[in-house]
Write an enzyme that holds these catalytic residues in place. Structure first.
Site, short mmCIF file in Angstrom:
data_model
loop_
_atom_site.label_atom_id
_atom_site.label_comp_id
_atom_site.label_asym_id
_atom_site.label_seq_id
_atom_site.Cartn_x
_atom_site.Cartn_y
_atom_site.Cartn_z
N ASP A 163 26.10 7.69 -10.58
CA ASP A 163 26.02 6.85 -11.77
C ASP A 163 27.13 5.74 -11.92
O ASP A 163 28.43 5.95 -11.66
CB ASP A 163 25.83 7.59 -13.08
CG ASP A 163 25.37 6.97 -13.99
OD1 ASP A 163 24.12 6.33 -14.26
OD2 ASP A 163 26.16 6.85 -14.94
N GLU B 96 24.01 3.49 -7.63
CA GLU B 96 23.72 2.88 -8.72
C GLU B 96 24.50 1.76 -9.09
O GLU B 96 25.31 1.84 -9.65
CB GLU B 96 23.39 3.58 -10.07
CG GLU B 96 22.56 2.88 -11.21
CD GLU B 96 22.94 3.19 -12.51
OE1 GLU B 96 22.23 2.63 -13.49
OE2 GLU B 96 23.85 3.94 -12.78
#
Length: 988
Positions: free
Chosen positions: A657, A710
Site C-alpha cells: 500500500d 499500489e
C-alpha cells in the site's frame, strides 16, 4: 508492600531480633564427640591452651601457637562466651563444644570460625591465596603476632555491629588470618553466638557474613546434606560491623582458607533492580560462585520466604527486605535447583528465571544489528519453548534507548517488578526466559525511557493480540497442519504476469459481518470459486486498533487481527482457499503506522521505528508516522515481516500500500517542509533500497509469490528487476505487478460521462495503451473507488437503471479484455447501488429471490462468472499481458461512434476480437477489419445477453470475413453491435 527490617545476616531462618540461636543439646554434642574419635593424646594436647587462650581473648588479643592448638582455643573461647549468656550450660558445655568441633584429619569435621570485623572506613577484606608465602599482610593499623604455623593480622574495629555466622574451613598447609584488636573492657564475644549448623557428610564449609542491628548478633542457620565445599579466589567484599566499644572474636582460618562474602545484593544493584533499570540482572540474581561457596539471590516481591531446593538439599534464604532473598551454601558448583516461594496463602515451586543462559546467540544478535535477520520473528517476540530442559517462554524485544525493560502480564498480575530483562550487549535487544509461562498469557513490555519515565508497550513482534480495543499481546505458538501442499507445488509453475490472474478484493470483517475465520472458510472459498476468480485479495489482516481504518493503520505487524479468531484460525482460512484452487493475496502496509502510545511511536522513549527528523517522520495525509527506512533494524523489521506472512501463513502475494508516499520526500509536502536527498533530488533513497531488498528477499525465499505495488505516479521501473538500471539511474524496485491507477481513473472518468459527450473524452479509453507495457499492470476497481462519496461502480454510470447496469456490464467486458490483470472489489460483482460500508458490508439482500430487482443484480453476477470462465480458458487474454505482441488495435479512433475494437493474441497467434459499443444505440452491420486467415468468427461472450439482464442483441451465427479491406486489414466482417455492450469473438 511494607518493607521488612534490614537483615542482620544471611542465615535463612534467622530474624533481625534474635539474640541467641538455639544451642546444641547434650545428646547431639556427645554424638558429635564420639564421631570425632580423637586420640587421647590429641585431646590432652589441646586441653592445656584452653584457659590461657580464653584469658587472652578477654583482653582483646589472641596469640596463636601451633595450628591444632589455635583451632581448639578458638572453639573453647566461643563455648566460654556462650556460657556467659547461658550460665546453665556451665563448663561442661564448653568442653563438649570444644570436643565436638575439634578437627580430625581422617573424617569430615564441623568447624566454625568467627567472621572478622573490619574498621568503619574499610570496605573489603582481602583473602590470602592458597599456599602463599609467609609474607606479612597489614590492613589499616594492625599488629602482627608470629607463630610457627600461621600469622595473624590485627585491625582496629570501631564498628557498630557484629554478626556471627556459621562457617566451615578446609584443610590447608599455610594461611594468614586476621583478628580484630579492641579495647580490653569486655570479652570480645560476650554477645556473639556461634551458629548452630547441621552438616552431614560435608568435608568443609566457608564463612558467610552479613549485617546486624547494633548491639545484636544473629547467626545464620541452614541444613545442608552431601554438599562438597567449593574453593574460589576471594574478591574484595564489604565486611560486617562490630558493636562500638566491643571487639569481635578473633577469626581463626587455617591455611588455604577463603574469606566468605555476603551473598546479599549490594545497595547499587538493589536500587537498579527495584527501579527496573538493571542491564544485567542475571549477573546479580540467581546462583553464582563466590568465595565460600555458591551465593543464591532471588528477587521475589511480596514473597514471605524463598527456599532453594536441589535434590536432598533444602535451604531457606534470608529475607533481606523489599523482596530480596539471599544465602550462601557451601557447594563446589552451581547445582540444578528450584525455588519454593511462599506467598500469603500459597506456596509455589518454580524454576529460577535468572539461572538460565541467554536464549539468543551471537549470530542472531549480529544479524539483527546488521539488519539481515530474515527470520526476525523467530528471534524477537514471545516464544514458548524448552530451554535447558525447562519449558517456558522466551521474551525478547529491541529497545536500544531504554534504561531498562521488564516484562509484565497476567502471569505476574501485571506487576513486572520481579521480571527484569537483560540487555544483550550493544544489540539493543533485551531478553528473558520465564519458566512455567505458556500459551494464552497476556503480556506487555514495561520500558524505562532515557528520562526515567516508564511506558507500557505491546510487543512489536507479537504474533497474537487481544481483541481490540484491548491492546495486550498474547503468547502463542502454532500447531496447525497444512493441507495445501499440492497448491504450493503448483503455484510456481508460471509467473503471475504470464498466468490468468483475476482477483476478488474483500474486507474480511464486513464481507459477511459476524463470521470468524473458520466460518468464512466454510463460505468464502465456495463463493469465489463459483465466480471463477483465481485469487482473493484481503484488505489488511494485520492487527489494527481502529476498525474505521479498514486495517491500513497497523499496530500489530506480525499478528492477524483477533477480531475474527486466532492465528491458526486464519491459517485454516488460507488453507481452505488453497484447497479450492484460489490464491490468497494480502494488503501490506509498510509505509506508516499510527501514533498510539502503547504501540510503535517513540517505542523506547525516543524516535525508533520512525525517522528522528520530525519533518520526515510525520505523514501529512493521515496523521501517522513514517518508518525510518534507513535504519538497519527498522528495515529488517519490515523485510522480515513480508517474508513472515508468506512463509508462516502461506500468503501467495503482497499488495504493498501507498508506495508513492514512500518514494518521494516531497509527497504531500509544501516547499520548506522537506529536505532533498544527498544528490539534491526528491527521491527517498532509503525507501528505494528498502523496497528493492524486500522484493529480492521475498522472491528468493518464497518461490511462486508475487508482490504488487499500489503506485500512482510514473516512477520508472516499479516492476523492473532490481539489478537492471533504467534511464533515471535507479535499479528497478523489483515488484511483480503494479496497479494501473491511470487506467482506472481515466476509464471511470470516461464511463461517468453521458454517452453523447463521450466522443470528446475518447482518448481516456485509449491512452492506457500508450504505456501499457512499461510495467506489469493490474487493472483495479478497488475499495478506494466505491467509498467516501465516489459512489459504487453501477452508480457511477449515467442514465436510467437499465442503462446503468448495461454500462457496468460493457465496462467489465472491456476491462477483462484489456491487457493487464483484473481486480474487482466485493459488492461490485452484483452491481450494488450503495457505497461500501465497513459497518455492514455488501448488500446481500439484493440477491434475495424475494426482492423485485433480484434478477438485475444476479444477471451482473452471472456475467462476472462467465467473464472469468472464458478468460481463464483463453490464453490470448492473459498469456501476453506484458508483451506488445499480444495486442493489436482494430479501431481506436471511432470517437463519434463510441466504439473500440482490438485483438488479443496468444503466443501461437490465436486471436480474440473484443468490440465495445459505449453508445446506447444498436449499430447494425458495423464493419471491422480483421485478419484474413480466420475463416469465421463466433461470439464467445456478449454482455447484452438476456441472461445478464441485457436486450439480447446478439450475433448468433458464425460471422465470416469478406475480402473487403477495412481498418488497414485485408478482410473485414460486419457485426451487429448491441447498445452499451462488449462482445468477444474468437475463431470458429
Amino acid at each position: 508492600m511494607t518493607p521488612r527490617p534490614e537483615s542482620s545476616g544471611s542465615r535463612p531462618k534467622g530474624t533481625a531480633g534474635e539474640k541467641i540461636p538455639e544451642q546444641p543439646t547434650a545428646a547431639q554434642q556427645k554424638s558429635a564427640a564420639k564421631k570425632t574419635a580423637l586420640p587421647k593424646q590429641a585431646a590432652a594436647k589441646k586441653a592445656a591452651p584452653v584457659k590461657a587462650t580464653a584469658k587472652k581473648a578477654a583482653a582483646g588479643k589472641t596469640t596463636v601457637g601451633k595450628t591444632v592448638a589455635k583451632k581448639a582455643a578458638t572453639k573453647k573461647a566461643a563455648a566460654k562466651n556462650t556460657a556467659v549468656e547461658q550460665p546453665a550450660a556451665g563448663t561442661a558445655t564448653a568442653k563438649k563444644a570444644a570436643a565436638k568441633k575439634t578437627a580430625v584429619k581422617k573424617t569430615a569435621a564441623k568447624k566454625a570460625t568467627t567472621v572478622k570485623a573490619t574498621a568503619a572506613k574499610t570496605t573489603a577484606v582481602k583473602a590470602a591465596a592458597a599456599k602463599s608465602t609467609a609474607a606479612d599482610t597489614v590492613a589499616g593499623k594492625a599488629a602482627t603476632a608470629k607463630s610457627p604455623a600461621a600469622k595473624t593480622t590485627a585491625k582496629k574495629a570501631p564498628a557498630k555491629k557484629a554478626t556471627t555466622t556459621k562457617t566451615t574451613t578446609t584443610k590447608t598447609t599455610a594461611a594468614k588470618t586476621t583478628a580484630a584488636k579492641a579495647p580490653a573492657k569486655k570479652a570480645a564475644a560476650k554477645k556473639a553466638t556461634p551458629a548452630k549448623s547441621a552438616v552431614a557428610k560435608t568435608p568443609a564449609r566457608t564463612a558467610t557474613a552479613g549485617k546486624a542491628p547494633a548491639g545484636k548478633a544473629v547467626a545464620k542457620k541452614s541444613a545442608v546434606k552431601k554438599a562438597p565445599a567449593r574453593k574460589t579466589p576471594a574478591p574484595k567484599a564489604p565486611a560486617p560491623k562490630a558493636p562500638a566499644g566491643k571487639a569481635a572474636s578473633a577469626q581463626v582460618v587455617p591455611p588455604e582458607t577463603e574469606v566468605a562474602v555476603s551473598p546479599a545484593v549490594d545497595a547499587v544493584d538493589r536500587e537498579r533492580l527495584l527501579a527496573g533499570t538493571h542491564h544485567a540482572p542475571h549477573s546479580v540474581l540467581g546462583a553464582h560462585p563466590v568465595p565460600g561457596g555458591i551465593a543464591f539471590r532471588a528477587f521475589r516481591p511480596y514473597a514471605l520466604s524463598v527456599t532453594v531446593v536441589s535434590g536432598e538439599l533444602r535451604a531457606e534464604l534470608h529475607d533481606d527486605g523489599e523482596g530480596f532473598f539471599s544465602g550462601l551454601l557451601p557447594l563446589r558448583e552451581v547445582p540444578a535447583y528450584r525455588l519454593v516461594v511462599e506467598y500469603e496463602g500459597t506456596v509455589l515451586e518454580t524454576e529460577d528465571a535468572y539461572r538460565f543462559l541467554p536464549t539468543l546467540g551471537d549470530l542472531d544478535l549480529h544479524l539483527i544489528g546488521e539488519g539481515r535477520h530474515e527470520e526476525l520473528w523467530t528471534a524477537l517476540g514471545a516464544h514458548p519453548m524448552t530451554h535447558e530442559g525447562v519449558t517456558g517462554t522466551r521474551f525478547a524485544v529491541w529497545a536500544p534507548n531504554a534504561r531498562g525493560v521488564r516484562v509484565t502480564g497476567t502471569f505476574n498480575f501485571w506487576d513486572g517488578t520481579g521480571h527484569i530483562m537483560r540487555s544483550l550487549g550493544s544489540s539493543g535487544v533485551w531478553e528473558l526466559f520465564l519458566p512455567d509461562v505458556g500459551e494464552g498469557e497476556l503480556y506487555k513490555f514495561e520500558i524505562t525511557r532515557p528520562d526515567g519515565s516508564k511506558t507500557l508497550r505491546a510487543d512489536p513482534l507479537a504474533r497474537r493480540t487481544e481483541v481490540p480495543p484491548a491492546t495486550s499481546s498474547v503468547i502463542t505458538s502454532s500447531e496447525y497442519e497444512w493441507g495445501d501442499a499440492e497448491w504450493l507445488a503448483r503455484r510456481a509453475e508460471a509467473p503471475a504476469h504470464e498466468a490468468p490472474f483475476s482477483v476478488y478484493e474483500i474486507h474480511l470483517p464486513s464481507w459477511r459481518p459476524g463470521l470468524t475465520y473458520r466460518r468464512l472458510a466454510e463460505q468464502l472459498p465456495g463463493y469465489v470459486k463459483n465466480l471463477g476468480f483465481t485469487h482473493v485479495e484481503l484488505m489488511p489482516v494485520a492487527e489494527h486498533p481502529f476498525g474505521g481504518s479498514w486495517g491500513y493503520q497497523v499496530t500489530g505487524f506480525y499478528a492477524p487481527t483477533a477480531r475474527l479468531g486466532t492465528p491458526d484460525d486464519f491459517r485454516y482460512l488460507v488453507d481452505k482457499l488453497h484447497q479450492a484452487g484460489i490464491g490468497v493475496l494480502m494488503d501490506w502496509v509498510p509505509a506508516h503506522f499510527p501514533r498510539d502510545d502503547w504501540a510503535l511511536a517513540e517505542f523506547d522513549g525516543k524516535p525508533l521505528y520512525e525517522h528522528e527528523d520530525p519533518l520526515r517522520a510525520a505523514h501529512p495525509d493521515w496523521g501517522t508516522l513514517e518508518f525510518d527506512f534507513g535504519r538497519n533494524e527498522v528495515r529488517n523489521f519490515l523485510v522480515a515481516n513480508a517474508a513472515y506472512w508468506c512463509e508462516e501463513f502461506h500468503i501467495d502475494g503482497l499488495r504493498v500500500d501507498a508506495v508513492a508516499s514512500m518514494l518521494y520526500l516531497d509527497y504531500s509536502r509544501e516547499p520548506g517542509q522537506w529536505t532533498p536527498n544527498e544528490h539534491g533530488g526528491r527521491e527517498n533513497l532509503d525507501a528505494v533500497a528498502f523496497l528493492q531488498e524486500m522484493n529480492a528477499t521475498v522472491y528468493r525465499r518464497v518461490p511462486g509469490v508475487v508482490t504488487i505495488a499500489e503506485e500512482s505516479t510514473a516512477w520508472d521501473g516499479v516492476t523492473r528487476a532490481t539489478h537492471h538500471k533504467g534511464p533515471s539511474g535507479f535499479g528497478g524496485l523489483g515488484f511483480g505487478l503494479k496497479w494501473n491507477m491511470g487506467w482506472m481513473h481515466d476509464s471511470l472518468q470516461y464511463m461517468s460521462h453521458e454517452p453523447v459527450h463521450r466522443k470528446y473524452h475518447h482518448g481516456e479509453m485509449t491512452f492506457s495503451m500508450v504505456y501499457a507495457y512499461s510495467e506489469n499492470y493490474v487493472l483495479p476497481i478497488s475499495h478506494d473507488e466505491v467509498v467516501h462519496g465516489k459512489r459504487s461502480l453501477v452508480s457511477k454510470m449515467p442514465g436510467d437503471w437499465w442503462q446503468q447496469r448495461a454500462g457496468v456490464r460493457s465496462y467489465l467486458g472491456f476491462m477483462w479484455a484489456h491487457p493487464g490483470k483484473q481486480l474487482l472489489f466485493m459488492g461490485q460483482e452484483f452491481a450494488q447501488g450503495a457505497e461500501w460500508s465497513e459497518a455492514h458490508g455488501p448488500d446481500w439482500w439484493l440477491l434475495d429471490p424475494g426482492y423485485g430487482a433480484e434478477a438485475d443484480h444476479r444477471g451482473v453476477r452471472d456475467l462476472v462468472r462467465d467473464l472469468n470462465t472464458v478468460y481463464r480458458a483463453t490464453p490470448a487474454l492473459w498469456r501476453l499481458d506484458t508483451d506488445p505482441a499480444g495486442f493489436e488495435w482494430i479501431v481506436g479512433d471511432a470517437a463519434d461512434d463510441n466504439v473500440l475494437a482490438f485483438l488479443r493474441l496468444d503466443p501461437e497467434g490465436v486471436p480474440v476480437l473484443a468490440v465495445s459499443n459505449f453508445a446506447p444505440v444498436t449499430r447494425q452491420d458495423y464493419r471491422l477489419g480483421v485478419p484474413d486467415d480466420v475463416p469465421a468468427w463466433h461470439e464467445a461472450l456478449n454482455t447484452d445477453a438476456a441472461r445478464y439482464g441485457g436486450s439480447d442483441v446478439t450475433n448468433p451465427d458464425p460471422v465470416k470475413p469478406e475480402p473487403q479491406s477495412w481498418h488497414g486489414r485485408p478482410a473485414s466482417i460486419r457485426l451487429t453491435l448491441p447498445p452499451l455492450a462488449t462482445v468477444w469473438l474468437r475463431p470458429a
